[in-house]
Design a protein around this motif. Structure first.
Motif, PDB file in Angstrom:
ATOM      1  N   TRP A 195     -11.494   3.508   3.633  1.00  0.00           N
ATOM      2  CA  TRP A 195     -10.616   2.387   3.259  1.00  0.00           C
ATOM      3  C   TRP A 195      -9.563   2.849   2.263  1.00  0.00           C
ATOM      4  O   TRP A 195      -9.868   3.485   1.265  1.00  0.00           O
ATOM      5  CB  TRP A 195     -11.495   1.300   2.632  1.00  0.00           C
ATOM      6  CG  TRP A 195     -10.787   0.073   2.152  1.00  0.00           C
ATOM      7  CD1 TRP A 195      -9.584  -0.409   2.553  1.00  0.00           C
ATOM      8  CD2 TRP A 195     -11.283  -0.852   1.163  1.00  0.00           C
ATOM      9  NE1 TRP A 195      -9.303  -1.578   1.893  1.00  0.00           N
ATOM     10  CE2 TRP A 195     -10.310  -1.875   1.037  1.00  0.00           C
ATOM     11  CE3 TRP A 195     -12.441  -0.921   0.395  1.00  0.00           C
ATOM     12  CZ2 TRP A 195     -10.478  -2.942   0.164  1.00  0.00           C
ATOM     13  CZ3 TRP A 195     -12.603  -1.988  -0.480  1.00  0.00           C
ATOM     14  CH2 TRP A 195     -11.635  -2.984  -0.587  1.00  0.00           C
TER      15      TRP A 195
ATOM     16  N   VAL B 263      -5.341   1.583   0.842  1.00  0.00           N
ATOM     17  CA  VAL B 263      -4.300   0.555   0.935  1.00  0.00           C
ATOM     18  C   VAL B 263      -2.901   1.164   0.725  1.00  0.00           C
ATOM     19  O   VAL B 263      -1.937   0.776   1.387  1.00  0.00           O
ATOM     20  CB  VAL B 263      -4.544  -0.588  -0.084  1.00  0.00           C
ATOM     21  CG1 VAL B 263      -3.556  -1.724   0.114  1.00  0.00           C
ATOM     22  CG2 VAL B 263      -5.963  -1.132   0.030  1.00  0.00           C
ATOM     23  N   GLY B 264      -2.810   2.144  -0.172  1.00  0.00           N
ATOM     24  CA  GLY B 264      -1.504   2.713  -0.536  1.00  0.00           C
ATOM     25  C   GLY B 264      -0.747   3.305   0.648  1.00  0.00           C
ATOM     26  O   GLY B 264       0.475   3.131   0.755  1.00  0.00           O
TER      27      GLY B 264
ATOM     28  N   GLU C  58       0.751   0.572   2.703  1.00  0.00           N
ATOM     29  CA  GLU C  58       1.868  -0.062   1.992  1.00  0.00           C
ATOM     30  C   GLU C  58       3.105   0.841   2.018  1.00  0.00           C
ATOM     31  O   GLU C  58       4.233   0.344   2.120  1.00  0.00           O
ATOM     32  CB  GLU C  58       1.452  -0.370   0.549  1.00  0.00           C
ATOM     33  CG  GLU C  58       0.502  -1.551   0.489  1.00  0.00           C
ATOM     34  CD  GLU C  58      -0.033  -1.859  -0.903  1.00  0.00           C
ATOM     35  OE1 GLU C  58      -0.441  -2.995  -1.137  1.00  0.00           O
ATOM     36  OE2 GLU C  58      -0.053  -0.932  -1.737  1.00  0.00           O
TER      37      GLU C  58
ATOM     38  N   ILE D 222      -5.035  -2.549   7.850  1.00  0.00           N
ATOM     39  CA  ILE D 222      -6.034  -2.922   6.832  1.00  0.00           C
ATOM     40  C   ILE D 222      -5.375  -3.915   5.869  1.00  0.00           C
ATOM     41  O   ILE D 222      -5.931  -4.972   5.564  1.00  0.00           O
ATOM     42  CB  ILE D 222      -6.533  -1.676   6.055  1.00  0.00           C
ATOM     43  CG1 ILE D 222      -7.299  -0.740   6.984  1.00  0.00           C
ATOM     44  CG2 ILE D 222      -7.425  -2.106   4.887  1.00  0.00           C
ATOM     45  CD1 ILE D 222      -7.898   0.471   6.293  1.00  0.00           C
ATOM     46  N   SER D 223      -4.155  -3.572   5.416  1.00  0.00           N
ATOM     47  CA  SER D 223      -3.452  -4.442   4.472  1.00  0.00           C
ATOM     48  C   SER D 223      -3.168  -5.801   5.100  1.00  0.00           C
ATOM     49  O   SER D 223      -3.439  -6.847   4.496  1.00  0.00           O
ATOM     50  CB  SER D 223      -2.135  -3.792   4.033  1.00  0.00           C
ATOM     51  OG  SER D 223      -2.403  -2.580   3.393  1.00  0.00           O
TER      52      SER D 223
ATOM     53  N   VAL E 264      -2.408   8.377  -3.637  1.00  0.00           N
ATOM     54  CA  VAL E 264      -3.585   7.498  -3.534  1.00  0.00           C
ATOM     55  C   VAL E 264      -3.355   6.220  -4.338  1.00  0.00           C
ATOM     56  O   VAL E 264      -2.524   6.177  -5.228  1.00  0.00           O
ATOM     57  CB  VAL E 264      -4.883   8.169  -4.050  1.00  0.00           C
ATOM     58  CG1 VAL E 264      -5.404   9.171  -3.060  1.00  0.00           C
ATOM     59  CG2 VAL E 264      -4.694   8.799  -5.413  1.00  0.00           C
ATOM     60  N   CYS E 265      -4.131   5.191  -3.971  1.00  0.00           N
ATOM     61  CA  CYS E 265      -4.091   3.942  -4.738  1.00  0.00           C
ATOM     62  C   CYS E 265      -5.450   3.777  -5.431  1.00  0.00           C
ATOM     63  O   CYS E 265      -6.279   4.682  -5.386  1.00  0.00           O
ATOM     64  CB  CYS E 265      -3.823   2.758  -3.810  1.00  0.00           C
ATOM     65  SG  CYS E 265      -5.102   2.558  -2.564  1.00  0.00           S
ATOM     66  N   ASN E 266      -5.672   2.623  -6.036  1.00  0.00           N
ATOM     67  CA  ASN E 266      -6.952   2.407  -6.731  1.00  0.00           C
ATOM     68  C   ASN E 266      -8.128   2.399  -5.756  1.00  0.00           C
ATOM     69  O   ASN E 266      -9.212   2.902  -6.070  1.00  0.00           O
ATOM     70  CB  ASN E 266      -6.907   1.094  -7.521  1.00  0.00           C
ATOM     71  CG  ASN E 266      -6.675  -0.108  -6.635  1.00  0.00           C
ATOM     72  OD1 ASN E 266      -5.764  -0.109  -5.811  1.00  0.00           O
ATOM     73  ND2 ASN E 266      -7.487  -1.120  -6.779  1.00  0.00           N
ATOM     74  N   VAL E 267      -7.912   1.847  -4.554  1.00  0.00           N
ATOM     75  CA  VAL E 267      -9.006   1.765  -3.577  1.00  0.00           C
ATOM     76  C   VAL E 267      -9.409   3.159  -3.111  1.00  0.00           C
ATOM     77  O   VAL E 267     -10.588   3.516  -3.103  1.00  0.00           O
ATOM     78  CB  VAL E 267      -8.594   0.889  -2.374  1.00  0.00           C
ATOM     79  CG1 VAL E 267      -9.632   0.952  -1.265  1.00  0.00           C
ATOM     80  CG2 VAL E 267      -8.397  -0.543  -2.809  1.00  0.00           C
ATOM     81  N   SER E 268      -8.417   3.962  -2.734  1.00  0.00           N
ATOM     82  CA  SER E 268      -8.769   5.303  -2.263  1.00  0.00           C
ATOM     83  C   SER E 268      -9.275   6.186  -3.402  1.00  0.00           C
ATOM     84  O   SER E 268     -10.004   7.147  -3.162  1.00  0.00           O
ATOM     85  CB  SER E 268      -7.616   5.967  -1.514  1.00  0.00           C
ATOM     86  OG  SER E 268      -6.391   5.630  -2.052  1.00  0.00           O
TER      87      SER E 268
END
Lengths: 235, 164
Positions: B31, B33-34, B37, B75-76, B123-127
């Motif tokens: 999973w 998100v970045g 986006e 996913i987003s 990367v984002c916070n989720v990854s």
């Protein structure tokens, strides 16, 4: 081998399930860090740690048997700087990448605004990258340390397994154990706080009751206390 | 449905998501998100300026070629859709608009910083928390350190602003 269409459908089904579960649970990654730091409130932090434990065991088990699709890109100082900026940004915006989508779905215009400017930030960064070509991306990644590019190369559970000869799950269990120790520590801290609050309540009960005449009427909707946590984009 | 009448324990919610994420990891990847986006940003700008102008920017043909056939986008979009359905079924959908100018300013700065941060780190916070770190990727540990310190700095500034 799954087709591109199949990948997109699987991702949409997963995303929709996440949207429903996060909306019902009000989980937020920003709150997981901010509320723990500001109010010692760990509702979201505990959930994050549980997910990390399950995923660490799950991913490393899959890697051990040669399955799964780990992310593959070189890492460097840019990961630290980027997420440092991200950390400040998510506290300012009051939402992370997940909660901005979820709150937008709930009709939160502030979250939609955060998403729009996140996209603006992404695009502006793509313009900067097109001049600097840093951090290394795509074909220029070598997987090896590169001092000039401030890159440390590539290392994960798969490389650990290859270099040590031990299955990745061994390292996964050790990491999950460390996360569990942190989880236990949070539970202990919560119990201590509850015990302290219980003692304070017991002391206040022993005090003689004040006369009821002239006392203010109970407030129907008392103002939130610090321990309730900050509102996050209009929660 | 009873499920939409009461709130769900976040530990239960995240445990279910984690198990599903293991299946997603087997099919396409963890999973994140970045990435989705970033692709949405590329597709959005491409629709405004056209493919020819877009190709003049090296990032959009060397790193991310804008395409709708990129699974992370969905996913987003799915998260937004799932939350919309859930909010409607639980009668929690209503328009919420920030009331003060200061909130709009903070959200704008926050959004921009998140976008710049994602692109700089890939990367984002989720990854970071639910992808790289569980994969025991070195980048995950660097990213978690940066994110926690950044959140601490952001919280300190936020606290000062609240007190002021």
């Amino acid at each position: 081998m799954i087709t591109v269409y199949g990948q997109c459908v699987a991702a949409f089904v997963f995303g929709t399930t996440v949207g429903v579960l996060v909306q019902r649970s009000r989980w937020c990654n920003t709150a997981a860090l901010r509320d723990a730091m500001l109010f010692k409130s760990y509702r979201n932090t505990k959930a994050l740690l549980v997910a990390m434990m399950i995923l660490t065991v799950g991913f490393t088990a899959m890697i051990s048997i040669g399955n799964g699709n780990p992310m593959r890109f070189d890492v460097g100082i840019n990961q630290f700087i980027g997420l440092f900026l991200f950390g400040i940004g998510m506290v300012f915006a009051g939402a992370c990448t997940v909660s901005s989508w979820v709150k937008t779905g709930e009709g939160n215009i502030g979250a939609l605004w955060a998403l729009l400017f996140l996209i603006v930030g992404l695009f502006l960064s793509s313009l900067v990258w097109s001049f600097s070509y840093w951090p290394l991306a795509g074909p220029s990644m070598t997987g090896r340390a590169n001092a000039a590019g401030l890159q440390l190369g590539f290392a994960d559970a798969l490389t650990l397994q290859r270099d040590t000869g031990l299955p990745a799950i061994v390292f996964g269990v050790i990491q999950a154990g460390a996360l569990y120790a942190l989880y236990r520590r949070i539970l202990r801290r919560e119990r201590e706080t509850l015990a302290m609050e219980g003692q304070e309540a017991a002391i206040s009960v022993k005090k003689p009751a004040l006369p009821t005449v002239g006392r203010a009427a109970p407030v129907a909707n008392p103002a939130p206390t610090a321990r309730d946590g900050l509102s996050t984009l209009g929660d | 449905m009873d499920f939409f009448k009461k709130s769900l324990d976040p530990i239960v919610a995240l445990a279910i998501i984690a198990v599903l994420d293991i299946f997603l990891f087997l099919i396409v990847g963890a999973w994140t998100v970045g990435g989705g986006e970033t692709m949405i940003a590329g597709l959005f700008v491409k629709s405004l300026v056209g493919a020819k102008e877009m190709n003049r920017i090296p990032f959009w043909h060397l790193v991310f070629k804008p395409t709708w056939a990129y699974w992370k986008i969905y996913i987003s979009l799915g998260m937004g859709f799932g939350a919309l359905v859930s909010a409607i079924l639980s009668k929690e959908f209503y328009w919420r608009v920030p009331k003060h100018l200061s909130e709009w300013v903070m959200i704008t700065i926050g959004g921009l910083l998140m976008g710049v941060g994602i692109r700089l780190s890939f990367v984002c916070n989720v990854s970071t928390f639910l992808g790289l770190t569980p994969e025991m990727n070195l980048g995950g540990y660097l990213a978690v350190s940066g994110l926690v310190i950044g959140a601490w700095v952001g919280t300190s500034v936020y606290k000062k602003l609240l007190e002021a």
